[in-house]
Design a protein around this motif. Sequence first.
Motif, mmCIF file in Angstrom:
data_model
loop_
_atom_site.group_PDB
_atom_site.id
_atom_site.type_symbol
_atom_site.label_atom_id
_atom_site.label_comp_id
_atom_site.label_asym_id
_atom_site.label_seq_id
_atom_site.Cartn_x
_atom_site.Cartn_y
_atom_site.Cartn_z
ATOM 1 N N VAL A 65 0.879 -1.170 0.000
ATOM 2 C CA VAL A 65 0.000 0.000 0.000
ATOM 3 C C VAL A 65 0.917 1.221 0.000
ATOM 4 N N ILE A 137 2.944 -1.487 4.344
ATOM 5 C CA ILE A 137 2.048 -0.328 4.381
ATOM 6 C C ILE A 137 2.881 0.945 4.460
ATOM 7 N N TYR A 144 -3.653 4.361 8.322
ATOM 8 C CA TYR A 144 -2.920 3.167 8.785
ATOM 9 C C TYR A 144 -3.786 2.207 9.607
ATOM 10 N N TYR A 147 -5.771 0.304 7.086
ATOM 11 C CA TYR A 147 -4.895 -0.551 6.275
ATOM 12 C C TYR A 147 -4.438 -1.770 7.083
ATOM 13 N N THR A 151 -5.460 -5.522 6.020
ATOM 14 C CA THR A 151 -4.404 -6.430 5.550
ATOM 15 C C THR A 151 -4.255 -7.613 6.501
#
Length: 218
Positions: A65, A137, A144, A147, A151
């Motif tokens: 990402v 990331i 964050y 993410y 993930t």
Amino acid sequence: MDIVNPALNDYLLDHATPADEVLRDLAAETAAALPEHLSMQISQDEGAFLTLLTRLVGARRALEVGVFTGYSSISIARGLAPGGTLLACDVSEEWTSIARRYWQRAGLAERIELRLGPAVDTLKALPEEEAFDLAFIDADKVSYPVYYEETLRRLRPGGLVLLDNTLREGRVVDPEAQDPADRAIREINDIVTADPRVESVLLPLRDGLTVARKTARP
Ligand SMILES: C[S@@+](CC[C@H](N)C(=O)[O-])C[C@H]1O[C@@H](n2cnc3c(N)ncnc32)[C@H](O)[C@@H]1O
């Protein structure tokens, strides 16, 4: 704030696997074309570490990402097991067009799939399977926490989530640093540390790299 003494920083750079010609040229082109954004690019030693970690977990399927001009995607893709692939997410057509050229030059174009668009949408649209062995990331800091969650749930047990810039140049310990990104990074650092699904360490590598391993299910 210097996380590590600058002289030691130079020494560390001199004592990691050197960048090859492709990565050196990519760094030089990024510096020339996008000098105001150069600090977004990961460093040579962090790139070497990403390749090493990718190899160590035997990753076949990786997720990134935050591509920018492609330094970290090349570093990860080079560590993948034979036949492995990287799904790379970013919003910038302009910056990733540089990445695409270097993926081609590195012989990795067939192994990296780029998805353009807000990464929160890209991640949420992925199947709910534990498909990935490693995720890196390195995009907008305020996202964050999302993410990480999106993930981690798609990571196989034993896989790694890596989060970059988790020291925010030392602002994590400065009470006056209160912009949304500062707060998001403090939040994610606390979330990861308390998360029973992972074992983790925040390394003082460059601007801070958190390495979190999803623990095997009992
Ligand atoms: C710090 S740079 C990534 C650097 C890259 N890892 C490297 O090694 O060069 C952050 C990247 O995140 C991307 N980005 C910012 N917001 C985003 C979003 N909402 N979704 C996806 N990508 C985003 C930016 O376009 C930028 O390329």
